[in-house]
Scaffold this motif. Structure first.
Motif, PDB file in Angstrom:
ATOM      1  N   ASN A 297       0.839  -1.191   0.000  1.00  0.00           N
ATOM      2  CA  ASN A 297       0.000   0.000   0.000  1.00  0.00           C
ATOM      3  C   ASN A 297       0.880   1.249   0.000  1.00  0.00           C
ATOM      4  OD1 ASN A 297       0.468   0.965   2.812  1.00  0.00           O
ATOM      5  ND2 ASN A 297      -0.491  -0.998   3.324  1.00  0.00           N
ATOM      6  N   THR A 298       0.333   2.356  -0.426  1.00  0.00           N
ATOM      7  CA  THR A 298       1.121   3.573  -0.622  1.00  0.00           C
ATOM      8  C   THR A 298       1.513   4.251   0.680  1.00  0.00           C
ATOM      9  OG1 THR A 298      -0.918   4.871  -0.844  1.00  0.00           O
ATOM     10  CG2 THR A 298       0.066   4.014  -2.865  1.00  0.00           C
ATOM     11  N   HIS A 299       1.082   3.694   1.809  1.00  0.00           N
ATOM     12  CA  HIS A 299       1.420   4.278   3.110  1.00  0.00           C
ATOM     13  C   HIS A 299       2.465   3.433   3.846  1.00  0.00           C
ATOM     14  CE1 HIS A 299      -1.840   7.121   2.654  1.00  0.00           C
ATOM     15  NE2 HIS A 299      -2.659   6.119   2.361  1.00  0.00           N
ATOM     16  N   PRO A 341      13.683   6.361   5.258  1.00  0.00           N
ATOM     17  CA  PRO A 341      12.764   5.758   4.301  1.00  0.00           C
ATOM     18  C   PRO A 341      11.427   6.481   4.361  1.00  0.00           C
ATOM     19  CG  PRO A 341      12.838   4.412   6.274  1.00  0.00           C
ATOM     20  CD  PRO A 341      13.757   5.582   6.520  1.00  0.00           C
ATOM     21  N   ILE A 342      10.821   6.752   3.213  1.00  0.00           N
ATOM     22  CA  ILE A 342       9.506   7.403   3.179  1.00  0.00           C
ATOM     23  C   ILE A 342       8.568   6.591   2.305  1.00  0.00           C
ATOM     24  CG2 ILE A 342      10.382   9.729   3.620  1.00  0.00           C
ATOM     25  CD1 ILE A 342      10.178  10.284   0.612  1.00  0.00           C
ATOM     26  N   THR A 343       7.289   6.833   2.446  1.00  0.00           N
ATOM     27  CA  THR A 343       6.288   6.112   1.671  1.00  0.00           C
ATOM     28  C   THR A 343       6.101   6.760   0.303  1.00  0.00           C
ATOM     29  OG1 THR A 343       4.444   7.455   2.427  1.00  0.00           O
ATOM     30  CG2 THR A 343       5.087   5.584   3.818  1.00  0.00           C
ATOM     31  N   ALA A 344       5.401   6.060  -0.579  1.00  0.00           N
ATOM     32  CA  ALA A 344       5.091   6.616  -1.895  1.00  0.00           C
ATOM     33  C   ALA A 344       4.202   7.853  -1.755  1.00  0.00           C
ATOM     34  CB  ALA A 344       4.408   5.561  -2.763  1.00  0.00           C
ATOM     35  N   THR A 345       3.333   7.870  -0.760  1.00  0.00           N
ATOM     36  CA  THR A 345       2.457   9.028  -0.537  1.00  0.00           C
ATOM     37  C   THR A 345       3.270  10.269  -0.183  1.00  0.00           C
ATOM     38  OG1 THR A 345       0.658   7.598   0.203  1.00  0.00           O
ATOM     39  CG2 THR A 345       0.557   9.911   0.866  1.00  0.00           C
TER      40      THR A 345
END
Length: 780
Positions: A297-299, A341-345
């Motif tokens: 998921n994008t989160h 690290p970061i999410t796609a959102t």
């Protein structure tokens, strides 16, 4: 009576020949006996046929014929008796003599009565019958039921269970080795943060982060600046930005997961180009992010350590043994900039606000609402501020060992290992490898009880702190480096062994390529019943595609690049990437869904493949390693040198020395291989002599001209640093791409040190000093 005895003798010989056809690995002495039996029968066939005809023709003849018949019968009976006695007595005395020699070699145990008669084909069938699917699935479920990082209560409980599992197998030796290593975890009192600030430095928007998402070994502190999008953060990506006059100096660089580059390499390159911070996100183009099709998921962010190396970064090149005082030193691979690290959102929120030059078409991902530009400015004049708050802690680690002792050469080790810890559930990251490790240990232990007598020792290891850069394995290597290059035959990493059931990849030392090629012809593909892995690979474009070079984060990398031990890491994957690796979603239920419920079957297939190679290494008199493989690698470099020969010579640099060293190595390897081919491989002294030389081939390629502390990965082919063939090739390429940056004195030094390493390997392969034939001799 004569006729019956002769027929029985012929049937015995025929039966032995049939067995020889069925078993590929019948020893040389047994083949010699069969050839002797066949040749003697062929010599007897003529007289015997004539005698039979004589009996038929003159069955009513005179006394002279009867006498001839009796004499002939006695001759045939005597020949048949002597033939049978010679075969069985020879085998018995040969076996007794071999056991005597084995006892002379370091007091090795004699083979068990059952194991002495087992051929490779019988052992292969025994292994296949013993390997089980159910145990693999159950172990993965147990290991991945919760996060189990090093030092946690769950991690300690799991270590105790695995130690108990090894003890229940009643192998020859089971033990643990403990050490303290410095690991990094999120600070509980202060959280890392990410925000947008205005031109005055005031926070205008706080971007929410998951507090458990972090990059182990990131630098701590703050970074503020514009944002530059750098695609995967590869060397070629930063070169493109430089050509387009996009400076990353003082900026926070946003990069995608993947591209064949580890997190550590991304951060190191960003730092090298002047960045103040690094953010890494999973792009939907690389990591599937549709939950309806088993996507991330994008989160959800992907976490990975950012130490450009392996092992404890505060004891580089030497072990973290308990209570030892170390000098104040740390690895040069530790980053000096913060990384998160970061999410796609979150990535979409940042990149959608950028202005600046458009990025190349291959850089375009699939983030929604993002027009691909590289920055560094925001459309509203804001900047990014990141803060990383992690703490270093000394953690007690436990590596768990269990071994089956070899009966002929017990001081030669075939090692199998898997990471046990994980920051998340880790069904793929640690569960699968641990399950296959335990299943292979159980299988080989049962085989020994059923009569298998391995020539060499088998060592099964559960490593701790793998998520922090294979810390447990590397510290063990550092502690026993002086011994392992003499005793370690090969290492098989089982980490992340099953991410799918379609495509097999083998990250391997070239010395193990022949062994793998033979194994994939024997093992059935887990998804295509009735087809071997080899035949399926050939349909998909060629089995050569299976072989891949070792990479930095591989569990096998340190064994080869640091310790000079041939190593391999095997992996089944899908064409579509497994999206949950290094995330909290890496659970057994999701892995089973990816595999269609066939986790046990696929794990068993991978276990059988590794077991096949281990069997060969443990069974064969001569180690089946391709000692000529590195000659081809250097030949490819020689071809590149030849293209630049005129220009190098104009600068006073001759490539002839490299060509000569390559030729010496190639001849030495081929000469050794021919000597092995024409030797009596049932003579223990001879096999011991050759195996010792074969085992050191990989070690010969560790450069003796660099420090193990400052440059741990000393291997000139697989290592990292200016001493490597890749660095030399890259420097050579500057002659055409950027002549102004070509440093003649530096290149001369690189070339000389590489050539001396290669020449040293050639001289070592020759064996004795009087056997060395190269150009460095006095001539009149």
């Amino acid at each position: 009576m004569t006729t019956h005895l002769t027929q029985a003798s012929l049937m015995s010989v025929h039966h032995s020949v049939s067995d020889d056809d069925e078993e590929e690995e019948v020893g040389g002495a047994q083949r010699a006996e069969l050839r002797l039996a066949i040749s003697e029968d062929e010599e007897e066939a003529g007289p015997f046929s004539d005698l039979t005809a004589l009996v038929m023709r003159y069955r009513h003849g005179d006394r002279r014929c009867c006498v001839l018949l009796c004499v002939g019968g006695v001759i045939v009976f005597t020949a048949a008796f002597l033939l049978a006695y010679g075969i069985f007595s020879g085998r018995y005395h040969c076996s007794q003599a071999e056991q005597g020699h084995e006892q002379q070699l370091g007091g090795a145990k004699a083979p068990s009565e059952g194991g002495a008669g087992l051929y490779l084909g019988e052992l292969r069938l025994m292994m296949r019958k013993l390997l089980q699917d159910e145990d693999i699935h159950n172990t993965v479920s147990r290991v991945s039921r919760a996060a189990h990082p090093p030092g946690s209560s769950e991690g300690t409980s799991l270590a105790s269970e695995i130690l108990q599992r090894f003890r229940e197998l009643q192998m020859d030796h089971t033990w643990t080795e403990s050490l303290y290593a410095t690991l990094q975890f999120p600070d509980r009192s202060q959280r890392s943060s990410l925000s947008l600030v205005d031109s005055a430095g005031r926070v205008s928007e706080e971007i929410p982060l998951n507090p458990s998402d972090y990059c182990p070994y990131s630098s701590t502190g703050n970074a503020t600046g514009g944002v530059v999008y750098a695609n995967y953060g590869r060397p070629e990506d930063f070169k493109w930005l430089k050509r387009e006059d996009v400076s990353v100096a003082g900026c926070v660089v946003v990069m995608r997961v993947g591209g064949g580059v580890s997190f550590a390499e991304k951060v190191w390159l960003a730092e090298k180009n002047g960045a103040s911070g690094a953010l890494i996100y999973p792009d939907p183009a690389d990591v599937p992010q549709d939950p309806r099709r088993l996507g991330l998921n994008t989160h959800t962010a992907v976490s990975e350590h950012v130490h450009l190396g392996s092992g404890d970064p505060f004891t580089p090149g030497f072990p973290s043994f308990n209570h030892t005082q170390f000098p104040p030193i740390q690895s040069s691979g530790l980053p000096l900039i913060p990384a998160l690290p970061i999410t796609a959102t979150v990535a979409s929120k940042l990149l959608s606000q950028l202005t600046g030059p458009s990025c190349p078409r291959p850089w375009q991902g699939r983030l929604p609402y993002v027009r691909c530009v590289v920055g560094p400015e925001f459309s509203n004049g804001r900047r990014v501020q990141m803060s990383v708050q992690n703490v270093m802690k000394p953690i007690l680690l436990n590596n768990i060992f269990s071994s089956l002792e070899g009966r002929v050469e017990p001081d030669q080790y075939i090692i199998l290992g898997a990471q046990r810890d994980c920051l998340g559930p880790g069904a793929v990251k640690s569960g699968v490898g641990t399950a296959i490790l335990l299943e292979l240990a159980r299988t080989f232990s049962a085989m020994v009880k059923k009569g298998f007598s391995p020539r060499r020792s088998l060592l099964f290891v559960s490593w701790d702190a793998g998520d922090f850069g294979n810390v447990g394995a590397t510290e063990w290597l550092e502690g026993y480096l002086s011994m392992l290059h003499l005793k370690a035959v090969a290492y098989f990493s089982l980490d992340q062994a099953v991410m799918g059931d379609e495509v097999l990849s083998a990250y391997t030392s070239p010395l193990l390529v022949d062994l793998l090629d033979a194994a994939i012809r024997q093992v059935e593909h887990p998804k295509h019943a009735g087809q071997s892995i080899y035949s399926q690979a050939e349909r998909d474009g060629g089995s050569w595609r299976i072989m891949k070079p070792l990479y930095l984060n591989s569990g096998a990398f340190s064994f080869t690049a640091f310790a000079g031990v041939p190593a391999m890491e095997l992996r089944f994957t899908e064409e579509r990437a497994y999206p949950f690796i290094n995330t909290p979603l890496d659970s057994v239920s999701r892995l089973q869904e990816v595999l269609g419920g066939r986790l046990g079957v696929t794990g068993r297939s991978l276990g059988e493949l590794v077991g096949e190679m281990v069997l060969r290494l443990a069974h064969d008199h001569i180690l089946p390693l391709r000692i000529t493989s590195y000659a081809q690698t250097v030949l490819q470099f020689s071809a590149q040198l030849n293209k630049h020969s005129a220009e190098l010579q104009s600068r006073g640099l001759s490539p002839q020395w490299v060509f000569s060293a390559r030729g010496d190595y190639s001849r030495a390897a081929e000469t050794l291989q021919r000597a092995i081919d024409y030797s009596d491989l049932h003579e223990p002294t001879i096999t011991r002599f050759y195996n010792t030389r074969i085992m050191k081939v990989e070690y010969y390629f560790l450069s003796q001209y660099v420090s193990a502390v400052e440059t741990p990965f000393r291997h000139v082919i697989h290592g990292r640093g200016n001493h490597t063939l890749s660095a030399l090739t890259e420097h050579l390429g500057l002659l055409t791409s950027d002549p102004g940056r070509f440093d003649e004195s530096s290149f001369r030094r690189q070339l000389a040190l590489f050539t001396w390493t290669l020449q040293g390997a050639a001289n070592a392969l020759n064996g004795d000093v009087w056997s060395i034939h190269n150009m460095h001799r006095f001539t009149h």
